[in-house]
Scaffold this motif. Sequence first.
Motif, PDB file in Angstrom:
ATOM      1  N   PRO A 109      -2.710  -1.028  17.217  1.00 11.96           N
ATOM      2  CA  PRO A 109      -3.302  -0.545  16.917  1.00 11.96           C
ATOM      3  C   PRO A 109      -2.541   0.851  16.509  1.00 11.96           C
ATOM      4  O   PRO A 109      -2.777   1.710  15.583  1.00 11.96           O
ATOM      5  CB  PRO A 109      -4.419  -0.639  17.590  1.00 11.96           C
ATOM      6  CG  PRO A 109      -3.997  -1.356  18.806  1.00 11.96           C
ATOM      7  CD  PRO A 109      -3.139  -2.406  18.488  1.00 11.96           C
ATOM      8  N   ASN A 110      -1.216   0.521  17.429  1.00 10.00           N
ATOM      9  CA  ASN A 110      -0.350   1.755  17.450  1.00 10.00           C
ATOM     10  C   ASN A 110       0.895   1.711  17.790  1.00 10.00           C
ATOM     11  O   ASN A 110       1.805   1.150  18.544  1.00 10.00           O
ATOM     12  CB  ASN A 110      -0.847   3.082  18.045  1.00 10.00           C
ATOM     13  CG  ASN A 110      -0.859   4.272  18.340  1.00 10.00           C
ATOM     14  OD1 ASN A 110       0.952   4.325  18.234  1.00 10.00           O
ATOM     15  ND2 ASN A 110      -1.420   5.085  17.880  1.00 10.00           N
ATOM     16  N   HIS A 170      -2.915 -10.677   2.258  1.00 10.98           N
ATOM     17  CA  HIS A 170      -1.677 -10.504   2.487  1.00 10.98           C
ATOM     18  C   HIS A 170      -1.251 -11.507   3.821  1.00 10.98           C
ATOM     19  O   HIS A 170       0.342 -11.771   3.268  1.00 10.98           O
ATOM     20  CB  HIS A 170      -1.191  -8.654   3.219  1.00 10.98           C
ATOM     21  CG  HIS A 170      -1.012  -7.760   1.781  1.00 10.98           C
ATOM     22  ND1 HIS A 170      -1.874  -6.747   1.871  1.00 10.98           N
ATOM     23  CD2 HIS A 170      -1.386  -8.157   0.397  1.00 10.98           C
ATOM     24  CE1 HIS A 170      -2.088  -5.804   0.560  1.00 10.98           C
ATOM     25  NE2 HIS A 170      -1.651  -6.781   0.040  1.00 10.98           N
ATOM     26  N   GLY A 201      -0.240   5.479   0.352  1.00 12.73           N
ATOM     27  CA  GLY A 201      -1.213   5.873   0.904  1.00 12.73           C
ATOM     28  C   GLY A 201      -0.427   7.185   1.988  1.00 12.73           C
ATOM     29  O   GLY A 201       1.087   6.469   2.154  1.00 12.73           O
ATOM     30  N   ARG A 202      -0.965   7.328   2.925  1.00  9.53           N
ATOM     31  CA  ARG A 202      -0.514   7.797   3.749  1.00  9.53           C
ATOM     32  C   ARG A 202       0.721   7.621   4.514  1.00  9.53           C
ATOM     33  O   ARG A 202       1.759   8.017   4.974  1.00  9.53           O
ATOM     34  CB  ARG A 202      -1.501   8.535   4.689  1.00  9.53           C
ATOM     35  CG  ARG A 202      -2.190  10.200   4.533  1.00  9.53           C
ATOM     36  CD  ARG A 202      -3.383  10.311   5.104  1.00  9.53           C
ATOM     37  NE  ARG A 202      -4.730   9.194   5.014  1.00  9.53           N
ATOM     38  CZ  ARG A 202      -5.447   9.158   4.201  1.00  9.53           C
ATOM     39  NH1 ARG A 202      -5.767   9.856   4.045  1.00  9.53           N
ATOM     40  NH2 ARG A 202      -5.944   8.033   4.651  1.00  9.53           N
ATOM     41  N   GLY A 243       0.491  -1.112  -0.322  1.00  7.55           N
ATOM     42  CA  GLY A 243       0.154   0.170   0.226  1.00  7.55           C
ATOM     43  C   GLY A 243       0.680   1.046  -0.031  1.00  7.55           C
ATOM     44  O   GLY A 243       0.888   2.215   0.993  1.00  7.55           O
ATOM     45  N   THR A 257      -2.732  -2.218  10.449  1.00 16.58           N
ATOM     46  CA  THR A 257      -3.818  -1.960   9.938  1.00 16.58           C
ATOM     47  C   THR A 257      -4.696  -1.726  11.545  1.00 16.58           C
ATOM     48  O   THR A 257      -4.217  -2.877  12.317  1.00 16.58           O
ATOM     49  CB  THR A 257      -4.783  -2.920   9.080  1.00 16.58           C
ATOM     50  OG1 THR A 257      -3.733  -2.392   8.099  1.00 16.58           O
ATOM     51  CG2 THR A 257      -5.597  -2.511   8.561  1.00 16.58           C
ATOM     52  N   PHE A 259       0.282  -1.550   6.284  1.00 19.37           N
ATOM     53  CA  PHE A 259      -0.902  -0.747   6.426  1.00 19.37           C
ATOM     54  C   PHE A 259      -1.787  -0.135   5.204  1.00 19.37           C
ATOM     55  O   PHE A 259      -1.871   0.587   4.979  1.00 19.37           O
ATOM     56  CB  PHE A 259      -0.345   0.651   6.939  1.00 19.37           C
ATOM     57  CG  PHE A 259       0.866   0.560   8.368  1.00 19.37           C
ATOM     58  CD1 PHE A 259       2.045   0.187   8.754  1.00 19.37           C
ATOM     59  CD2 PHE A 259       0.227   1.714   9.276  1.00 19.37           C
ATOM     60  CE1 PHE A 259       2.475   0.078   9.426  1.00 19.37           C
ATOM     61  CE2 PHE A 259       1.285   1.409  10.746  1.00 19.37           C
ATOM     62  CZ  PHE A 259       2.248   0.886  10.355  1.00 19.37           C
ATOM     63  N   ARG A 302      -3.121  -1.046  -5.242  1.00 19.37           N
ATOM     64  CA  ARG A 302      -4.147  -1.911  -4.854  1.00 19.37           C
ATOM     65  C   ARG A 302      -3.524  -2.375  -6.232  1.00 19.37           C
ATOM     66  O   ARG A 302      -3.502  -2.388  -7.340  1.00 19.37           O
ATOM     67  CB  ARG A 302      -4.855  -0.911  -4.309  1.00 19.37           C
ATOM     68  CG  ARG A 302      -5.773   0.098  -5.916  1.00 19.37           C
ATOM     69  CD  ARG A 302      -7.231  -0.096  -5.426  1.00 19.37           C
ATOM     70  NE  ARG A 302      -6.917  -0.015  -4.228  1.00 19.37           N
ATOM     71  CZ  ARG A 302      -8.359   0.259  -3.513  1.00 19.37           C
ATOM     72  NH1 ARG A 302      -8.701  -1.050  -3.212  1.00 19.37           N
ATOM     73  NH2 ARG A 302      -8.429   0.603  -1.682  1.00 19.37           N
TER      74      ARG A 302
HETATM   75  N1  LIG Z   1      -0.594   1.158  13.889  1.00 15.69           N
HETATM   76  C1  LIG Z   1      -0.508   2.808  13.812  1.00 15.69           C
HETATM   77  O1  LIG Z   1       0.117   2.533  14.023  1.00 15.69           O
HETATM   78  C2  LIG Z   1      -1.150   3.330  12.758  1.00 15.69           C
HETATM   79  C3  LIG Z   1      -2.247   2.151  12.307  1.00 15.69           C
HETATM   80  N2  LIG Z   1      -2.873   3.292  10.721  1.00 15.69           N
HETATM   81  C4  LIG Z   1      -3.805   2.562  10.485  1.00 15.69           C
HETATM   82  O2  LIG Z   1      -3.008   2.313   9.127  1.00 15.69           O
HETATM   83  C5  LIG Z   1      -4.244   1.685   7.735  1.00 15.69           C
HETATM   84  C6  LIG Z   1      -3.742   2.396   7.278  1.00 15.69           C
HETATM   85  O3  LIG Z   1      -4.038   4.205   7.039  1.00 15.69           O
HETATM   86  P1  LIG Z   1      -3.240   5.090   6.278  1.00 15.69           P
HETATM   87  O4  LIG Z   1      -2.434   5.002   5.522  1.00 15.69           O
HETATM   88  O5  LIG Z   1      -3.762   6.353   7.426  1.00 15.69           O
HETATM   89  O6  LIG Z   1      -4.004   5.281   4.947  1.00 15.69           O
HETATM   90  P2  LIG Z   1      -4.567   4.954   3.579  1.00 15.69           P
HETATM   91  O7  LIG Z   1      -5.586   5.389   3.190  1.00 15.69           O
HETATM   92  O8  LIG Z   1      -3.493   6.484   3.713  1.00 15.69           O
HETATM   93  O9  LIG Z   1      -3.516   3.862   2.435  1.00 15.69           O
HETATM   94  C7  LIG Z   1      -4.158   2.611   2.551  1.00 15.69           C
HETATM   95  C8  LIG Z   1      -3.669   2.045   1.238  1.00 15.69           C
HETATM   96  O10 LIG Z   1      -3.265   1.169   1.079  1.00 15.69           O
HETATM   97  C9  LIG Z   1      -4.159   0.905  -0.425  1.00 15.69           C
HETATM   98  N3  LIG Z   1      -4.308  -0.347  -0.248  1.00 15.69           N
HETATM   99  C10 LIG Z   1      -5.903  -0.618   0.076  1.00 15.69           C
HETATM  100  N4  LIG Z   1      -5.849  -2.420  -0.801  1.00 15.69           N
HETATM  101  C11 LIG Z   1      -4.859  -2.967  -0.927  1.00 15.69           C
HETATM  102  C12 LIG Z   1      -4.485  -3.517  -1.520  1.00 15.69           C
HETATM  103  N5  LIG Z   1      -4.949  -5.099  -1.275  1.00 15.69           N
HETATM  104  N6  LIG Z   1      -2.914  -3.841  -2.039  1.00 15.69           N
HETATM  105  C13 LIG Z   1      -2.485  -2.864  -1.449  1.00 15.69           C
HETATM  106  N7  LIG Z   1      -2.318  -1.648  -1.174  1.00 15.69           N
HETATM  107  C14 LIG Z   1      -3.927  -1.499  -0.849  1.00 15.69           C
HETATM  108  C15 LIG Z   1      -4.536   2.042  -1.216  1.00 15.69           C
HETATM  109  O11 LIG Z   1      -4.366   1.608  -2.260  1.00 15.69           O
HETATM  110  P3  LIG Z   1      -5.590   3.185  -3.107  1.00 15.69           P
HETATM  111  O12 LIG Z   1      -4.750   4.575  -2.625  1.00 15.69           O
HETATM  112  O13 LIG Z   1      -5.278   3.067  -4.541  1.00 15.69           O
HETATM  113  O14 LIG Z   1      -6.804   2.973  -2.342  1.00 15.69           O
HETATM  114  C16 LIG Z   1      -4.082   2.902   0.241  1.00 15.69           C
HETATM  115  O15 LIG Z   1      -2.632   3.330  -0.656  1.00 15.69           O
HETATM  116  C17 LIG Z   1      -5.096   1.975   8.395  1.00 15.69           C
HETATM  117  O16 LIG Z   1      -6.314   1.076   9.149  1.00 15.69           O
HETATM  118  C18 LIG Z   1      -5.230   2.932   9.768  1.00 15.69           C
HETATM  119  O17 LIG Z   1      -6.036   3.092  10.471  1.00 15.69           O
HETATM  120  C19 LIG Z   1      -2.388   4.608  10.796  1.00 15.69           C
HETATM  121  C20 LIG Z   1      -1.697   4.673  11.303  1.00 15.69           C
HETATM  122  C21 LIG Z   1      -0.701   4.628  12.206  1.00 15.69           C
END
Ligand SMILES: NC(=O)C1=CN([C@@H]2O[C@H](COP(=O)(O)OP(=O)(O)OC[C@H]3O[C@@H](n4cnc5c(N)ncnc54)[C@H](OP(=O)(O)O)[C@@H]3O)[C@@H](O)[C@H]2O)C=CC1
Length: 272
Positions: free
Chosen positions: A126-127, A87, A11-12, A8, A102, A78, A35
């Motif tokens: 979760p964090n 995954h 993503g952020r 991913g 995630t 994530f 994705r």
């Molecule tokens: N544990 C921790 O410390 C933290 C946990 N989180 C968690 O992490 C997760 C992601 O957060 P965040 O980065 O903000 O979210 P984003 O939506 O920015 O990123 C998620 C990414 O995953 C991609 N994605 C979705 N499905 C697939 C796939 N099957 N294969 C590959 N890539 C895929 C998305 O692609 P596309 O852009 O094309 O949709 C996107 O780029 C959330 O559940 C959040 O709560 C977040 C911050 C800290």
Amino acid sequence: MTRTVITGITGRMGSTLVRLAKAASDLPVVGATVRPGSPLSGQDAGLVARLGTPLDVLAQDDLGRALDGAKADVVVDFTGPEATLQHARICAERGVALVVGTTGFTPEGRAQLEAHAKRIPIVAAPNMSVGVNLVIRMAAELARVLGPSFDVEVLEAHHRMKKDAPSGTALKLAEVLMEALGRTKDDLTFAREGQTGARPPGEIGVQALRGGDVVGEHTVYFFGEGERIELTHRATNRDQFAQGALRAARWVAGRAPGLYDMADVLGLQGKT
Ligand SMILES: NC(=O)C1=CN([C@@H]2O[C@H](COP(=O)(O)OP(=O)(O)OC[C@H]3O[C@@H](n4cnc5c(N)ncnc54)[C@H](OP(=O)(O)O)[C@@H]3O)[C@@H](O)[C@H]2O)C=CC1
Ligand SMILES: O=C(O)C1=N[C@H](C(=O)O)C[C@H](O)C1
């Protein structure tokens, strides 16, 4: 060296992980995913992750393909609950360790993750911020010492794009507070409206705010008679989540199968 695959990466968190892994000398990024069906598949991962420089690794729209020939030690994920579980299955089939950041799993999803962890080592939390994990322990300790005369409330705030509520961290805080106070899930209250009556003594409130670009804020309130304690963590960027995840990646590679959390990675012993 810990050969790392990051999922991913648009993503952020995914893009932050690519940037920080590249800056580390011991975490070669040997694979990256986007994705399924993404037009970015086949392009250089450094450019896809907006680093501004190539990484000499091509982004793939399938984790299996990203792992082919990569000799990966660990996958860092994530994404979202559905993608993460796919995954985790692929990692379990191939014997590759996994770090999961995630949030938002259903109980069934969590059970699937536990099943995969019988075959491979998985760190799921979760964090991943070290600071938050210390706050979680401090919250449990405060609850134990202050006892039932204090009313406990958890409040979290996140950016407008966040998909799950309450946050995984708020739910983890609620879980350790429940354990510390001998309460159950029936004591959790997620919303209040209307003629609610007086606050039941054993209640633990969990509330979520959403807006703007808030990275992540968590406060545990202990409301007493004549005094109040507020335990707050505020994240002002995502680097500390990613650094924690990369620390987990170094730690989990080569471990025995099992489901671990950040307390294991950080060596925080004993009950929370
Ligand atoms: N544990 C921790 O410390 C933290 C946990 N989180 C968690 O992490 C997760 C992601 O957060 P965040 O980065 O903000 O979210 P984003 O939506 O920015 O990123 C998620 C990414 O995953 C991609 N994605 C979705 N499905 C697939 C796939 N099957 N294969 C590959 N890539 C895929 C998305 O692609 P596309 O852009 O094309 O949709 C996107 O780029 C959330 O559940 C959040 O709560 C977040 C911050 C800290
Ligand atoms: O989605 C986010 O952004 C975050 N999610 C995590 C959670 O649900 O607890 C951790 C962090 O607060 C950021």
